[in-house]
Design a protein around this motif. Structure first.
Motif, short mmCIF file in Angstrom:
data_model
loop_
_atom_site.label_atom_id
_atom_site.label_comp_id
_atom_site.label_asym_id
_atom_site.label_seq_id
_atom_site.Cartn_x
_atom_site.Cartn_y
_atom_site.Cartn_z
N VAL A 624 35.76 47.31 36.21
CA VAL A 624 36.63 46.14 36.28
C VAL A 624 35.79 44.93 36.64
O VAL A 624 34.64 45.04 37.06
CB VAL A 624 37.76 46.35 37.31
N ALA A 625 36.37 43.75 36.47
CA ALA A 625 35.72 42.50 36.82
C ALA A 625 36.18 42.07 38.21
O ALA A 625 37.25 42.48 38.69
CB ALA A 625 36.05 41.42 35.79
N PRO A 626 35.41 41.25 38.89
CA PRO A 626 35.86 40.74 40.19
C PRO A 626 37.20 40.02 40.05
O PRO A 626 37.41 39.23 39.14
CB PRO A 626 34.74 39.76 40.59
N GLY A 627 38.11 40.34 40.94
CA GLY A 627 39.42 39.70 40.93
C GLY A 627 40.48 40.41 40.12
O GLY A 627 41.64 40.02 40.14
N ASP A 628 40.10 41.47 39.38
CA ASP A 628 41.10 42.22 38.61
C ASP A 628 42.04 42.97 39.55
O ASP A 628 41.62 43.53 40.57
CB ASP A 628 40.41 43.22 37.68
N ASP A 629 43.33 43.02 39.18
CA ASP A 629 44.31 43.80 39.93
C ASP A 629 44.23 45.26 39.52
O ASP A 629 44.25 45.58 38.33
CB ASP A 629 45.73 43.26 39.69
N ILE A 630 44.13 46.15 40.49
CA ILE A 630 44.01 47.59 40.24
C ILE A 630 45.15 48.29 40.96
O ILE A 630 45.45 47.99 42.12
CB ILE A 630 42.66 48.13 40.75
N THR A 631 45.79 49.23 40.25
CA THR A 631 46.83 50.06 40.85
C THR A 631 46.35 51.50 40.86
O THR A 631 46.11 52.08 39.81
CB THR A 631 48.15 49.94 40.08
N PHE A 632 46.19 52.06 42.04
CA PHE A 632 45.73 53.43 42.18
C PHE A 632 46.92 54.39 42.12
O PHE A 632 48.01 54.07 42.61
CB PHE A 632 44.97 53.62 43.49
N THR A 700 31.82 44.74 38.07
CA THR A 700 30.68 44.08 37.46
C THR A 700 31.15 42.99 36.53
O THR A 700 32.25 43.07 35.97
CB THR A 700 29.80 45.09 36.70
N ALA A 701 30.32 41.97 36.38
CA ALA A 701 30.64 40.87 35.49
C ALA A 701 30.20 41.22 34.07
O ALA A 701 29.22 41.94 33.87
CB ALA A 701 29.95 39.59 35.95
N PRO A 702 30.89 40.74 33.06
CA PRO A 702 30.48 41.02 31.68
C PRO A 702 29.09 40.44 31.40
O PRO A 702 28.74 39.36 31.87
CB PRO A 702 31.55 40.32 30.84
#
Length: 998
Positions: A624-632, A700-702
């Protein structure tokens, strides 16, 4: 195609098509209409003077006066609809701007229609096809469903399977008024398999295949999707979803031509087997046909053909599969003679859904309007025989059977036999003097059943023959109450309480020659029974390693999980003395009496430790990128959940404790702000034990760019360092793929450099791809391989270091300047010289002197006479150039003794000027090409000057420049640089020209 329309069912529409012999293309079509139930027909001329082809017609299910024809011109260029609101008496032509393949009427609102196109586009009309609006594109054919009344809130909702931009498939819904990409709602998180969406009554089914494992999910009454729990590796086929229960046929890994029949809990999640080894057959379209039939008119009654050891036998159930029994044979044949067929070695067997014999229709006939009446073809014996056909009828829902009529009633008809006393006696009616192959029979429920249309053909090359048979004159009056008898439904053992009720039905007396009429109802009385053992079935919630079967009960617990798991007899914290759990059969109406759910002796289960803890994220994306919302997502396969605590560590210092996490489905949502790898752990713990699950999240950033650093010239079998420089420089977790030459198999490395050798002379292409899970970038360079060449190390005067931005393009341009000046001074062809400016500070370079075109005969005697002239040019300080501002840059030998190296290896020291304090920041103009995230030196033009600047102060402008903002126009020259701090330098093209010509 033949269909009845209208409220009184007196109108018949017949569509005939003439197909091309070698394809499915329709060359001609004709539409015929009868308004007197088949006595006369007239051919409809939709567009006089124009030949059109009608491909299909659709009749509104709730108002059969409304009909839509789909047609096209003979050249298939112009498609149109013909719309009728008067049962086809007149049609209104409506041109179409798209090619409609199928239409789908709304089940409750008569003017709303969906149209699917071959291109995957879906259109909607709210005025019976007169105006159409594009709803959505990339929709899957036959995976489009209108809202279900009583379940979906909005009647304008449409369920559909559609393809996303990446090529995957999604289950989405939208309203017909606004179904743009922004307005569709994804109802299942993640991608689904193509052609897997199915909306049936209260249930929605999808499946997801990952690798070689397919998981099936169900949503009950539009709640969250839950994985369906049935045996692994089984191929399901949905059968029935009525009355809040799913009947499911599953073909397990060891089965080829049979299926096991399962029934579910009301939510459609847990399944228990109710009948094993039900016969099946593959159809031409590769879909399986399961040999089971639901008896219409009496709820809970099913017929099934079971195949065991190659023998097929017919079974019947009266309680939705809890108990199955073979059919009792009739006591006498059609002539009144005693039948020599005794249980358990001989029973009655019927062809239900299909038959190996192509001349047998293989369909048992039942009707809602005639409860208890079942008619079918089969035989007596120990098993079903495909080529032995006799007709059998029951009037009491399968308790007793009688042989009726003669053989071969399904083959073809010279005459028609009909019965008015439930098949006890038959009357012969000749309706044609020529043998006719019957294709179908058209009739209507109620009193109009006495009018039938038989359609067929004399031969396979002949036209259709239609015969109207009207029996109304044989019945002079309507039936009265005195014309009916009553009968009570019982099973084969005489039990009257079936599905919790005693049910009685009425039927016309055999001697009563009267018409029932449309107001006739077959149900007479119902009486609720007290609950008994037979009203309960297995509990679907047990998770066991193998099926459990108790004496006297067909109880099978689900065994969907790994077969190596130990048995778990507990369900919801309770154990049963009988080792089986019970619940009342779905749709069973019994009350009071024995309650297996409470009377079974219960005791508290021992506290079980959590087992099979699993951790995942929605969308299944681990990078994922920094700031992405993740649902576990946390799932626990077994063990106690109500008394378990879940400790969650998200890896970045955030920790939390949850109670009953897998029961409440409380979401765990998080957002990582910093780059890195985070280990996420969940520990489930109670007094009996614990379990833990771990996963790794890559933040990580693209990647924006990769630059391949490699020497332009290399020696045969000499070590060469390949180095990949990626931007942004802080990108982590990068994997590098190296392609060398024509080799299609890359070398992989986690480091950004690779040592290699080139075995032969020539040009070799080297490509590097950098990937970090979210993006991939690539760069390619060509290396020339020589056996003989010379390398002279060079140095520059220190004033050039202040102007060096350490950019590959800048180094290439400076190298070209040195090469051109040196070639002019020494007379050595420019093609034989390559100057490579090395990365880093101080600014240095290497001069490659390539071998002449005519190679010496022996390497040992070869003396390159060009070397002294080249060394002399550097020793006498003849190689220099002036940058703007009058600064002269001198190029000298790096070795004071003027040494010359042989074929060597260039070890790269890659240094990026990313710190203003360490090396300064550079403002660069005249971009040759703009590379995201870093400064790029400009290409020299014949008419315009190259420009570069010395280090600047930490001004606000500088910070914007470092961040890569657009700040200069390509057409600006050296006079429009503005007031940026620092000294502006340039290499003037005219000055460079003077060096080359002096």
């Amino acid at each position: 195609a033949i269909c009845e329309t209208g409220s009184n069912f007196v109108v018949i529409l017949i569509l005939t098509k003439y197909y091309h012999g070698d394809s499915s293309k329709v060359l001609e079509s004709s539409l015929w209409r009868s308004s007197d139930y088949g006595t006369t027909y007239s051919k409809l001329n939709l567009m006089p003077g124009t030949t059109i082809v009608v491909s299909n017609f659709y009749i509104c299910p709730i108002n059969k006066k409304k009909v839509i024809l789909v047609s096209s011109s003979i050249n298939e260029r112009d498609q149109m609809l013909f719309i009728s609101t008067d049962e086809g008496s007149s049609f209104q032509r409506q041109p179409l701007s798209f090619t409609a393949e199928t239409l789908l009427f709304h089940p409750k609102e008569e003017d709303k229609v969906l149209a699917y196109c071959k291109e995957g586009k879906l259109y909607v009309s709210t005025d019976l096809g007169r105006k159409w609006t594009l709803m959505q594109e990339r929709v899957t054919k036959d995976r489009i469903y209108w809202s279900v009344a009583g379940v979906d809130v909005d009647p304008d909702l449409v369920h559909m399977e559609m393809q996303d931009t990446s090529g995957g498939y999604l289950y989405v819904t939208c309203l017909i008024q606004n179904c743009s990409d922004k307005m569709v709602t994804a109802q299942f998180l993640g991608k689904i398999d193509h052609n897997s969406l199915s909306v049936q009554d209260d249930y929605i089914f999808v499946k997801v295949t990952t690798g070689n494992r397919t998981k099936h999910y169900v949503s009950y009454r539009r709640n969250e999707f839950v994985q369906m729990r049935f045996p692994k590796y089984a191929l399901p086929r949905y059968m029935s979803t009525d009355e809040s229960q799913v009947f499911l046929a599953l073909q397990e890994w060891y089965q080829t031509d049979t299926y096991n029949l399962y029934q579910s809990d009301p939510q459609g999640v847990y399944y228990s087997v109710v009948l094993e080894n039900v016969r099946s057959a593959k159809q031409p379209e590769e879909s399986a046909l399961i040999d089971i039939l639901e008896v219409r008119g009496v709820k809970g009654v099913f017929l099934a053909n079971q195949k065991v050891d190659g023998k097929v036998t017919t079974l019947i159930t009266y309680n939705k599969g809890r108990d199955w029994e073979p059919l009792a044979p009739p006591t006498t044949d059609m002539n009144g003679k005693t039948v020599t067929c005794q249980s358990p070695d001989c029973h009655l067997h019927l062809h239900l859904r299909w038959a190996d014999n192509p001349y047998v229709s293989g369909t048992v006939h039942t009707k809602d309007s005639a409860p208890g009446l079942i008619m079918g073809a089969g035989n007596l014996g120990s098993q079903l025989v495909e080529y032995k056909e006799e007709m059998y009828i029951t009037s009491d829902c399968g308790k007793t059977w009688r042989q009726s009529c003669c053989n071969c009633v399904y083959v073809f008809f010279f005459l028609l036999r009909f019965s008015i006393d439930e098949g006890r006696t038959w009357i012969i009616h000749n309706f044609t003097s020529t043998s006719v192959f019957v294709d179908g029979l058209l009739s209507e429920p109620g009193d109009e059943t006495l009018v039938m249309t038989v359609f067929g053909h004399i031969s396979y090359r002949s036209d259709w023959e239609l015969v109207k048979v009207d029996f109304r004159q044989s019945f002079p009056r309507q039936c009265t109450e005195a014309d009916y008898d009553s009968w009570k439904l019982t099973d084969l053992k005489g039990e009257k309480c079936i599905m919790g009720q005693e049910r009685s039905f009425r039927k016309r007396k055999d001697t009563a020659f009267c018409i029932k009429g449309k107001s006739y109802t077959s149900a007479l009385t119902t009486k609720t029974c007290q609950c008994s053992e037979k009203d309960f079935n297995c509990d679907y919630g047990f998770e066991r390693a193998q099926s459990l079967k108790t004496e006297g009960d067909r109880c099978f617990a689900d065994f969907w999980h790994d077969p190596d798991s130990p048995p778990d007899d507990c369900h919801l914290g309770h154990d049963f003395e009988s080792s089986t759990g019970y619940r009342k059969v779905v749709s069973n109406m019994c009350e009071g009496g024995v309650n297996k759910q409470q009377s079974a002796k219960q005791h508290t289960c021992p506290l079980l430790p959590p087992r099979g803890l699993q951790l995942g994220i929605k969308g299944q994306i681990l990078a994922v990128a920094p700031g992405d919302d993740i649902t576990f997502i946390v799932h626990q396969e077994q063990g106690d959940t109500s008394n378990t605590k879940y400790q969650v560590d998200l890896g970045d210092g955030v920790r939390a404790i949850y109670q009953n996490l897998t029961v409440t489905d409380e979401p765990i949502q998080h957002r990582y702000e910093q780059l890195g790898v985070y280990r996420v752990t969940v520990k489930a713990e109670n007094m009996a034990g614990h379990d833990q699950a771990t996963m790794y999240i890559q933040v990580t950033a693209p990647l924006q760019e990769v630059h391949l650093e490699v020497v332009p010239i290399a020696g045969v079998n000499q070590e060469v360092n390949l180095t990949a420089v990626v931007l942004p420089s802080e990108a982590n977790l990068t994997v590098f793929y190296w392609w060398i030459g024509d080799n299609l198999q890359p070398k992989l490395s986690l480091e950004n450099s690779l040592i290699t050798r080139f075995p032969a002379e020539g040009e070799v292409s080297v490509t590097v791809q950098a990937s970090n899970g979210r993006s991939m970038v690539q760069d390619t360079k060509t290396v020339r391989i020589y056996d003989l060449f010379q390398v002279i190390p060079l140095a520059f005067s220190s004033n050039l270091d202040l102007l060096n931005p350490n950019i590959p393009e800048w180094r290439e341009d400076v190298g070209q300047v040195v090469t051109r000046i040196l070639a002019k001074i020494t007379g050595v062809p420019q093609e034989s010289l390559v100057t490579m400016v090395k990365p880093g500070l101080p600014t240095t370079a290497e001069l490659y002197i390539l071998p002449p075109e005519s190679k010496p005969a022996k390497r040992s005697v070869f003396v390159d006479k060009r070397i002294p002239a080249i060394k002399q040019a550097f020793s006498e300080n003849n190689v220099s150039f002036i940058v703007r501002g009058g600064l002269q840059v001198l190029v000298t030998l790096a070795d004071p003794n003027g040494g010359v190296a042989g074929p060597g290896v260039w070890a790269l020291a890659v240094i990026f000027l990313i710190s203003v304090i360490a090396t300064g920041s550079f403002i660069l103009y005249k971009f040759k090409r703009k590379l995201p995230g870093r400064n790029v030196y400009a290409q020299m033009h014949n008419e315009k000057e190259q420009e570069m600047t010395s280090p600047v102060n930490h001004s606000e402008d500088t910070q914007h420049i470092i961040q890569g903002e657009e700040f200069i126009d390509d057409d600006l020259d050296s006079q429009t640089l503005g007031n940026h701090s620092g000294v502006v330098l340039s290499i003037n093209s005219r000055e460079l020209h003077s060096y080359l010509t002096s």
